[in-house]
Design an enzyme around this catalytic site. Structure first.
Site, PDB file in Angstrom:
ATOM      1  N   SER A   1       2.547   1.269   5.436  1.00 51.82           N
ATOM      2  CA  SER A   1       1.395   0.855   6.246  1.00 51.82           C
ATOM      3  C   SER A   1       1.698  -0.453   6.971  1.00 51.82           C
ATOM      4  O   SER A   1       1.919  -1.501   6.351  1.00 51.82           O
ATOM      5  CB  SER A   1       0.160   0.658   5.359  1.00 51.82           C
TER       6      SER A   1
ATOM      7  N   HIS B   1       2.462   4.314   8.920  1.00 53.62           N
ATOM      8  CA  HIS B   1       1.016   4.508   8.763  1.00 53.62           C
ATOM      9  C   HIS B   1       0.292   3.418   9.552  1.00 53.62           C
ATOM     10  O   HIS B   1       0.549   2.232   9.374  1.00 53.62           O
ATOM     11  CB  HIS B   1       0.697   4.423   7.271  1.00 53.62           C
TER      12      HIS B   1
ATOM     13  N   ASP C   1      -3.167   1.756  10.378  1.00 54.29           N
ATOM     14  CA  ASP C   1      -4.545   1.599   9.898  1.00 54.29           C
ATOM     15  C   ASP C   1      -5.433   1.009  10.990  1.00 54.29           C
ATOM     16  O   ASP C   1      -5.411  -0.196  11.250  1.00 54.29           O
ATOM     17  CB  ASP C   1      -4.561   0.671   8.676  1.00 54.29           C
TER      18      ASP C   1
ATOM     19  N   MET D   1      -9.013  -0.002  12.225  1.00 47.93           N
ATOM     20  CA  MET D   1     -10.329  -0.371  11.656  1.00 47.93           C
ATOM     21  C   MET D   1     -11.199  -1.008  12.728  1.00 47.93           C
ATOM     22  O   MET D   1     -10.719  -1.805  13.534  1.00 47.93           O
ATOM     23  CB  MET D   1     -10.141  -1.368  10.513  1.00 47.93           C
TER      24      MET D   1
ATOM     25  N   HIS E   1      -4.421   6.438  10.836  1.00 47.27           N
ATOM     26  CA  HIS E   1      -5.539   6.544   9.889  1.00 47.27           C
ATOM     27  C   HIS E   1      -6.737   5.837  10.519  1.00 47.27           C
ATOM     28  O   HIS E   1      -6.799   4.613  10.532  1.00 47.27           O
ATOM     29  CB  HIS E   1      -5.113   5.885   8.561  1.00 47.27           C
TER      30      HIS E   1
ATOM     31  N   MET F   1     -10.142   4.489  10.572  1.00 44.38           N
ATOM     32  CA  MET F   1     -11.296   4.058   9.759  1.00 44.38           C
ATOM     33  C   MET F   1     -12.325   3.514  10.737  1.00 44.38           C
ATOM     34  O   MET F   1     -12.566   2.308  10.829  1.00 44.38           O
ATOM     35  CB  MET F   1     -10.842   3.019   8.734  1.00 44.38           C
TER      36      MET F   1
ATOM     37  N   MET G   1      -8.198   8.576  -0.654  1.00 40.76           N
ATOM     38  CA  MET G   1      -8.111   7.105  -0.725  1.00 40.76           C
ATOM     39  C   MET G   1      -8.252   6.665  -2.176  1.00 40.76           C
ATOM     40  O   MET G   1      -9.155   7.104  -2.880  1.00 40.76           O
ATOM     41  CB  MET G   1      -9.229   6.451   0.097  1.00 40.76           C
TER      42      MET G   1
ATOM     43  N   ASP H   1      -3.443   6.926  -0.472  1.00 38.84           N
ATOM     44  CA  ASP H   1      -3.390   5.633   0.224  1.00 38.84           C
ATOM     45  C   ASP H   1      -4.218   4.610  -0.544  1.00 38.84           C
ATOM     46  O   ASP H   1      -5.409   4.815  -0.772  1.00 38.84           O
ATOM     47  CB  ASP H   1      -3.973   5.844   1.637  1.00 38.84           C
ATOM     48  N   GLY H   2      -3.548   3.515  -0.916  1.00 44.20           N
ATOM     49  CA  GLY H   2      -4.243   2.408  -1.567  1.00 44.20           C
ATOM     50  C   GLY H   2      -3.639   2.066  -2.917  1.00 44.20           C
ATOM     51  O   GLY H   2      -3.681   2.868  -3.845  1.00 44.20           O
ATOM     52  N   GLY H   3      -3.017   0.866  -2.984  1.00 46.83           N
ATOM     53  CA  GLY H   3      -2.495   0.389  -4.266  1.00 46.83           C
ATOM     54  C   GLY H   3      -1.294   1.150  -4.784  1.00 46.83           C
ATOM     55  O   GLY H   3      -1.044   1.183  -5.992  1.00 46.83           O
TER      56      GLY H   3
HETATM   57  C1  DX5 Z   1      -6.684   0.413   3.342  1.00 45.14           C
HETATM   58  C2  DX5 Z   1      -5.622   1.067   4.166  1.00 45.14           C
HETATM   59  C3  DX5 Z   1      -4.317   1.201   3.473  1.00 45.14           C
HETATM   60  C4  DX5 Z   1      -3.672  -0.103   3.076  1.00 45.14           C
HETATM   61  C5  DX5 Z   1      -2.618   0.175   2.057  1.00 45.14           C
HETATM   62  O1  DX5 Z   1      -7.894   0.545   3.975  1.00 45.14           O
HETATM   63  O2  DX5 Z   1      -6.029   2.360   4.563  1.00 45.14           O
HETATM   64  O3  DX5 Z   1      -3.420   1.975   4.249  1.00 45.14           O
HETATM   65  O4  DX5 Z   1      -3.120  -0.787   4.161  1.00 45.14           O
HETATM   66  O5  DX5 Z   1      -2.151  -1.039   1.565  1.00 45.14           O
HETATM   67  P1  DX5 Z   1      -1.707  -1.226   0.061  1.00 45.14           P
HETATM   68  O6  DX5 Z   1      -0.588  -0.275  -0.194  1.00 45.14           O
HETATM   69  O7  DX5 Z   1      -1.294  -2.663  -0.018  1.00 45.14           O
HETATM   70  O8  DX5 Z   1      -2.908  -0.895  -0.800  1.00 45.14           O
HETATM   71 ZN    ZN Z   2      -4.520   3.681   5.458  1.00 41.04          ZN
END
Ligand code: DX5
Ligand code: ZN
Length: 215
Positions: free
Chosen positions: A11, A36, A38, A40, A69, A71, A141, A176-178
């Site tokens: 990402s 990826h 993101d 937003m 992605h 959002m 997510m 996706d996430g953590g």
């Molecule tokens: C969160 C994003 C993720 C994020 C992932 O809203 O959609 O793609 O950047 O970052 P990490 O891997 O640090 O959780």
């Molecule tokens: Zn994402």
């Protein structure tokens, strides 16, 4: 041993925005073939990142598979601009649509793009089951969308397993996430085959090593 069936999608949100070209080259030299993106809007999520103009600029610098992605609220208003910025896959949030979910899928297809549908941690995966045969990818997510660097929510792992059991065999199942070298194992065991990773790969001393540790 390397698992060739897992796709890693770093990402860009965790990259150095003042040096994106360099960051993209690092990804290209690694085993990751996707990037990826993101997007937003400050409404669907409490953060603002970037939009189609930035994607268009970096598209000219990279042949990675562009995994957008979105959002954002009202994705149907913006899909054309992301298609024209040459994203390869356009992934929208189910929660950002009401009756027009199917129209959004058709709109993305009309630009010859791969289609992804995403759900937030609190959304019941059964609500999107009827779209499984109409999309290329489902994104589960594992953090509340909005920020990188959050902790993986193990409570979402059952949803990955649900998608695996109820979707066509070739479905891309993205998480996706953590994601780090430990949580990647949980996600893959449940059926994920596309792992997004922000902080773990971009904040690592060696991006290449970090990517390999997710495979
Ligand atoms: C969160 C994003 C993720 C994020 C992932 O809203 O959609 O793609 O950047 O970052 P990490 O891997 O640090 O959780
Ligand atoms: Zn994402």
């Amino acid at each position: 041993m390397e698992n060739k069936t897992t796709i890693i999608s770093p990402s860009i949100l965790s990259a150095d925005f003042s040096n994106l070209n360099y960051e993209l080259k690092k990804v290209e030299k690694s085993a990751a073939k996707w990037i990826h993106l993101d997007v937003m809007d400050g409404h669907f999520v409490p953060n603002i990142t970037f939009g189609a103009p930035l994607i268009k600029c970096i598209r000219a610098k990279s042949n990675l598979f562009f995994d957008a992605h979105l959002m954002i609220e009202n994705p149907q208003k913006f899909i054309e601009s992301f298609a024209k910025a040459s994203c390869d896959l356009i992934n929208f949030h189910y929660e950002a649509t009401t009756d027009e979910t199917l129209d959004v899928i058709k709109q993305i297809r009309s630009f010859n793009k791969k289609v992804g549908i995403s759900i937030k941690p609190q959304t019941d995966v059964k609500l999107i089951e009827k779209y499984f045969d109409k999309v290329d990818m489902v994104l589960i997510m594992t953090v509340e969308p909005g920020f990188s660097g959050q902790k993986f929510m193990e409570s979402c792992v059952g949803k990955i397993d649900f998608v695996k059991k109820h979707s066509p065999r070739n479905m891309l199942i993205q998480v996706d996430g953590g994601i780090n070298d430990k949580t990647a194992r949980l996600a893959k065991k449940a059926g994920a085959n596309v792992l997004v990773s922000g902080n773990f790969v971009f904040k690592a001393d060696d991006l290449n090593f970090a990517v390999n540790s997710l495979l």
